[in-house]
Scaffold this motif. Structure first.
Motif, short mmCIF file in Angstrom:
data_model
loop_
_atom_site.label_atom_id
_atom_site.label_comp_id
_atom_site.label_asym_id
_atom_site.label_seq_id
_atom_site.Cartn_x
_atom_site.Cartn_y
_atom_site.Cartn_z
N PRO A 44 18.01 -2.71 2.55
CA PRO A 44 17.73 -1.39 1.70
C PRO A 44 18.28 -0.94 2.63
O PRO A 44 18.54 -0.75 3.86
CB PRO A 44 16.13 -0.95 1.71
N ILE A 59 15.82 4.78 1.79
CA ILE A 59 14.55 4.99 0.80
C ILE A 59 14.00 6.21 1.76
O ILE A 59 13.37 6.12 2.50
CB ILE A 59 14.43 3.73 0.68
N VAL A 99 12.58 -8.85 2.99
CA VAL A 99 13.53 -7.01 2.72
C VAL A 99 14.03 -6.83 4.54
O VAL A 99 12.90 -6.84 5.25
CB VAL A 99 12.51 -6.41 2.24
N THR A 132 0.63 -1.07 -0.25
CA THR A 132 -0.20 0.16 -0.35
C THR A 132 0.53 1.16 0.19
O THR A 132 0.46 2.18 -0.39
CB THR A 132 -0.60 0.29 1.32
N1 LIG Z 1 12.28 3.37 3.90
C1 LIG Z 1 13.69 3.15 4.27
O1 LIG Z 1 13.93 4.21 4.94
C2 LIG Z 1 13.32 1.42 4.37
C3 LIG Z 1 15.48 1.12 4.94
C4 LIG Z 1 15.25 0.04 5.20
C5 LIG Z 1 14.80 -0.82 5.21
N2 LIG Z 1 13.66 -0.43 4.81
C6 LIG Z 1 12.51 -1.90 4.90
O2 LIG Z 1 11.40 -1.93 3.70
C7 LIG Z 1 10.27 -2.24 4.51
C8 LIG Z 1 9.52 -1.43 2.93
O3 LIG Z 1 9.43 -0.12 3.87
P1 LIG Z 1 8.87 1.47 3.58
O4 LIG Z 1 9.80 2.17 3.88
O5 LIG Z 1 8.23 1.18 2.22
O6 LIG Z 1 7.56 1.53 4.82
P2 LIG Z 1 6.38 2.26 4.55
O7 LIG Z 1 5.61 3.08 2.76
O8 LIG Z 1 6.02 2.47 5.89
O9 LIG Z 1 5.24 0.56 4.11
C9 LIG Z 1 5.36 -0.42 5.14
C10 LIG Z 1 4.33 -1.41 4.44
O10 LIG Z 1 3.94 -2.41 5.71
C11 LIG Z 1 2.64 -2.84 5.51
N3 LIG Z 1 2.72 -2.80 6.87
C12 LIG Z 1 3.20 -2.36 7.81
N4 LIG Z 1 2.75 -3.06 9.23
C13 LIG Z 1 2.05 -4.10 8.86
C14 LIG Z 1 1.67 -5.21 9.90
N5 LIG Z 1 1.29 -5.25 11.00
N6 LIG Z 1 1.25 -5.76 9.04
C15 LIG Z 1 1.21 -5.70 7.91
N7 LIG Z 1 1.29 -5.00 6.75
C16 LIG Z 1 2.03 -3.84 7.42
C17 LIG Z 1 2.06 -0.79 5.31
O11 LIG Z 1 0.82 -1.67 5.00
P3 LIG Z 1 -0.45 -0.99 5.77
O12 LIG Z 1 0.14 0.72 6.45
O13 LIG Z 1 -1.76 -0.43 4.67
O14 LIG Z 1 -0.90 -1.81 6.06
C18 LIG Z 1 3.31 -0.68 4.10
O15 LIG Z 1 2.33 -1.16 3.27
C19 LIG Z 1 9.92 -2.27 5.57
O16 LIG Z 1 9.91 -3.44 5.67
C20 LIG Z 1 11.34 -1.91 5.98
O17 LIG Z 1 11.80 -2.41 7.32
C21 LIG Z 1 12.84 0.32 4.05
#
Ligand SMILES: NC(=O)c1ccc[n+]([C@@H]2O[C@H](COP(=O)([O-])OP(=O)(O)OC[C@H]3O[C@@H](n4cnc5c(N)ncnc54)[C@H](OP(=O)(O)O)[C@@H]3O)[C@@H](O)[C@H]2O)c1
Length: 269
Positions: free
Chosen positions: A174, A177, A129, A13
């Motif tokens: 990652p 990001i 991830v 999402t």
């Molecule tokens: N952004 C960064 O800098 C970064 C860096 C390293 C790693 N990551 C990892 O990359 C992945 C994606 O991160 P992002 O930055 O794209 O984050 P994001 O935009 O906040 O997206 C997180 C996604 O996870 C879903 N989610 C959250 N809690 C959940 C739960 N309890 N059960 C099922 N779905 C859940 C959310 O959907 P809903 O809210 O619609 O449920 C949303 O679609 C994560 O695993 C994060 O730890 C991100």
């Protein structure tokens, strides 16, 4: 003609998951995207071509209901996750339990349910991830670093077990990001905490690094590479100058790298 593959992308999402779903639809996959409350998505928040399903990884019953609803898939991208921060001393038990259920046990349970079909047909792709913070731990992110390190261990072990059956598991780390995840982070810090000043400094730098990070579309391309390579590599890192940083880690003492990571977040260690 190659069969159309079905991919489940968790957390489709927003952020990285949204871009992975978009890229896979564009490449002709059947894409199932999950969110905790997909029924609340407005029309302009839904990607054309994505079938949405409800999944809350913090809730085992929801995992069961999700796998029952979607049936067999050929590919799963374990992208959904909670970004949790807080001094180790002050993290509530229930917050750590929820984080591990969401970021580790949930993906493990989901994988277990999806594997029989993948193994049986001799084809499957599982992409987890993680985060570069598992390779380069940071103060006040103890639960998150630990959960992502656990996920990595699971992925790399499962890969050895499953590759003889044509099921390849890859782990993607990652760096920073620009997804806006900073606004969705969970924070646990007590009032009057002795860690407050350090914590605020770290979070300010963390959020600034995230906002100036690379695009989620770039990470999505790496994840799609991990799906389409034959065989895929076991480990990919993307963002935060990953190739340079991982090379540096091999060349200089660990204490130097630890100090550099702390300084990038405004802390002196
Ligand atoms: N952004 C960064 O800098 C970064 C860096 C390293 C790693 N990551 C990892 O990359 C992945 C994606 O991160 P992002 O930055 O794209 O984050 P994001 O935009 O906040 O997206 C997180 C996604 O996870 C879903 N989610 C959250 N809690 C959940 C739960 N309890 N059960 C099922 N779905 C859940 C959310 O959907 P809903 O809210 O619609 O449920 C949303 O679609 C994560 O695993 C994060 O730890 C991100």
């Amino acid at each position: 003609m190659a069969p159309q593959r079905t991919a489940l992308v968790t957390g489709a999402t927003s952020g990285i998951g949204l871009e992975v779903a978009r890229e896979l639809v564009n490449r002709g996959y059947r894409v199932i995207g999950s969110g905790r409350n997909p029924e609340r998505l407005a029309d302009d928040e839904r990607l054309p071509g994505v079938e949405y399903v409800a999944l809350d990884l913090a809730d085992r019953d929801s995992i069961h209901a999700c796998t029952t609803a979607i049936g067999d898939v050929d590919i799963v991208v374990h992208n959904a996750g909670e970004s949790q921060s807080g001094p180790v001393e002050e993290l509530p038990d229930e917050a750590v339990d929820r984080l591990f259920q969401t970021n580790v046990f949930g993906p493990v349970q989901l994988t277990q349910r999806l594997l029989p079909h993948m193994r049986g047909q001799g084809y499957g792709r599982v992409v987890t991830v993680g985060s570069m913070l598992a390779s380069f731990p940071l103060a006040h992110r103890g639960s998150y670093c630990a959960a992502k390190a656990a996920l990595k261990g699971f992925a790399l072990s499962a890969r050895q077990e499953l590759s003889p059956f044509g099921v390849w598991v890859s782990h993607v780390e990652p760096g920073s990001i620009a997804t806006g995840i900073g606004t969705r982070r969970t924070h646990y810090i007590a009032e009057g905490s002795p860690y407050q000043a350090d914590y605020d400094t770290m979070i300010t730098h963390l959020d600034a690094n995230e906002q100036s990070g690379i695009s989620p579309a770039t990470v999505a391309k790496t994840i799609v590479k991990a799906i389409e390579a034959d065989p895929p590599r076991e480990f990919y890192a993307v963002g935060s100058n990953a190739p340079l940083v991982f090379a540096l880690r091999r060349l200089v003492p660990r204490s130097v790298v630890t100090s550099l990571v702390a300084r990038r977040h405004g802390l002196k260690r």
